[in-house]
Write a protein that holds these residues in place. Structure first.
Motif, short mmCIF file in Angstrom:
data_model
loop_
_atom_site.label_atom_id
_atom_site.label_comp_id
_atom_site.label_asym_id
_atom_site.label_seq_id
_atom_site.Cartn_x
_atom_site.Cartn_y
_atom_site.Cartn_z
N ARG A 47 45.41 41.81 24.09
CA ARG A 47 44.12 42.49 24.23
C ARG A 47 43.28 42.46 22.95
NH1 ARG A 47 45.34 48.03 27.63
NH2 ARG A 47 46.02 47.03 29.56
N ASP A 48 43.51 41.51 22.12
CA ASP A 48 42.78 41.35 20.85
C ASP A 48 42.85 42.58 19.95
OD1 ASP A 48 41.98 38.72 21.37
OD2 ASP A 48 40.24 39.40 22.52
N ASP A 65 45.42 37.59 29.68
CA ASP A 65 44.25 38.27 30.25
C ASP A 65 44.26 39.78 30.04
OD1 ASP A 65 46.14 39.21 32.06
OD2 ASP A 65 45.24 38.26 33.81
N GLY A 66 45.30 40.32 29.37
CA GLY A 66 45.34 41.76 29.09
C GLY A 66 45.93 42.60 30.21
N ILE A 123 50.47 49.74 28.41
CA ILE A 123 50.30 50.14 27.01
C ILE A 123 49.43 51.39 26.87
CG2 ILE A 123 48.27 48.74 26.41
CD1 ILE A 123 49.89 47.93 23.84
N ASP A 124 48.52 51.61 27.82
CA ASP A 124 47.62 52.77 27.74
C ASP A 124 48.35 54.08 28.00
OD1 ASP A 124 45.39 51.12 27.19
OD2 ASP A 124 45.17 50.71 29.34
N THR A 125 49.34 54.07 28.90
CA THR A 125 50.08 55.30 29.23
C THR A 125 51.45 55.35 28.58
OG1 THR A 125 51.04 54.33 31.23
CG2 THR A 125 48.91 55.47 31.47
#
Length: 156
Positions: free
Chosen positions: A35-36, A79-80, A101-103
């Motif tokens: 995700r850069d 693509d993330g 990764i967000d949670t």
């Protein structure tokens, strides 16, 4: 043991390389930008895999959670999307997990089943033994939960 380096594509001479994630006592097996803004790394730590997340400057954020000791194979999509992991435990059949990764949650997607076996009844602990030259070696003691830790029972 390897480390993560960066450089500009148009200025790739070795003197322009920058160390992002230094070498550690564990063996770095895989690293990919995600995700850069993250670097996902897979390490071999005391005979088991550990997946770690760093920012692009090399600051450790956290490890990706998995249920117990085992072997990991990661797919970090360009693509993330969700990170997928083929996970093989010492006491359970292979499984595929998706990591958000967000949670910071790893969710079981697919688990190989063996009819008649309840794997929740078993546990695996990592201990260390010392070799003749003083090297600490990891050993894994896998047995039924609650089994006494003496020589009265067999363990794998």
């Amino acid at each position: 043991r390897f480390k993560v380096m960066s450089f500009e594509a148009d200025n790739s001479a070795q003197e322009n390389w920058k160390e992002v994630i230094p070498e550690t006592k564990d063996t770095l097996q895989y690293a990919k930008v995600y995700r850069d803004k993250y670097i996902i790394c897979l390490y071999l730590e005391h005979a088991c895999n550990v997946a770690a997340i760093y920012d692009l400057e090399g600051k450790f954020i956290r490890n990706i959670p998995f249920p117990d000791f085992g072997d990991l194979s990661l797919d970090v999509p360009s693509d993330g999307g969700l990170i997928s992991a083929m996970y093989v435990s010492l006491i359970k059949p292979p499984a595929i997990y998706f990591y958000d990764i967000d949670t910071n949650e790893s969710k079981l997607f697919l688990q190989v089943e063996i009819k008649g076996v309840d794997f929740s009844q078993f546990e695996c602990n990592r201990e260390f033994a010392e070799s003749a030259d003083g090297t600490k070696l990891p050993i894994f003691i896998c047995n039924k939960k609650g089994c006494p830790k003496d020589s009265s029972r067999s363990a794998l």
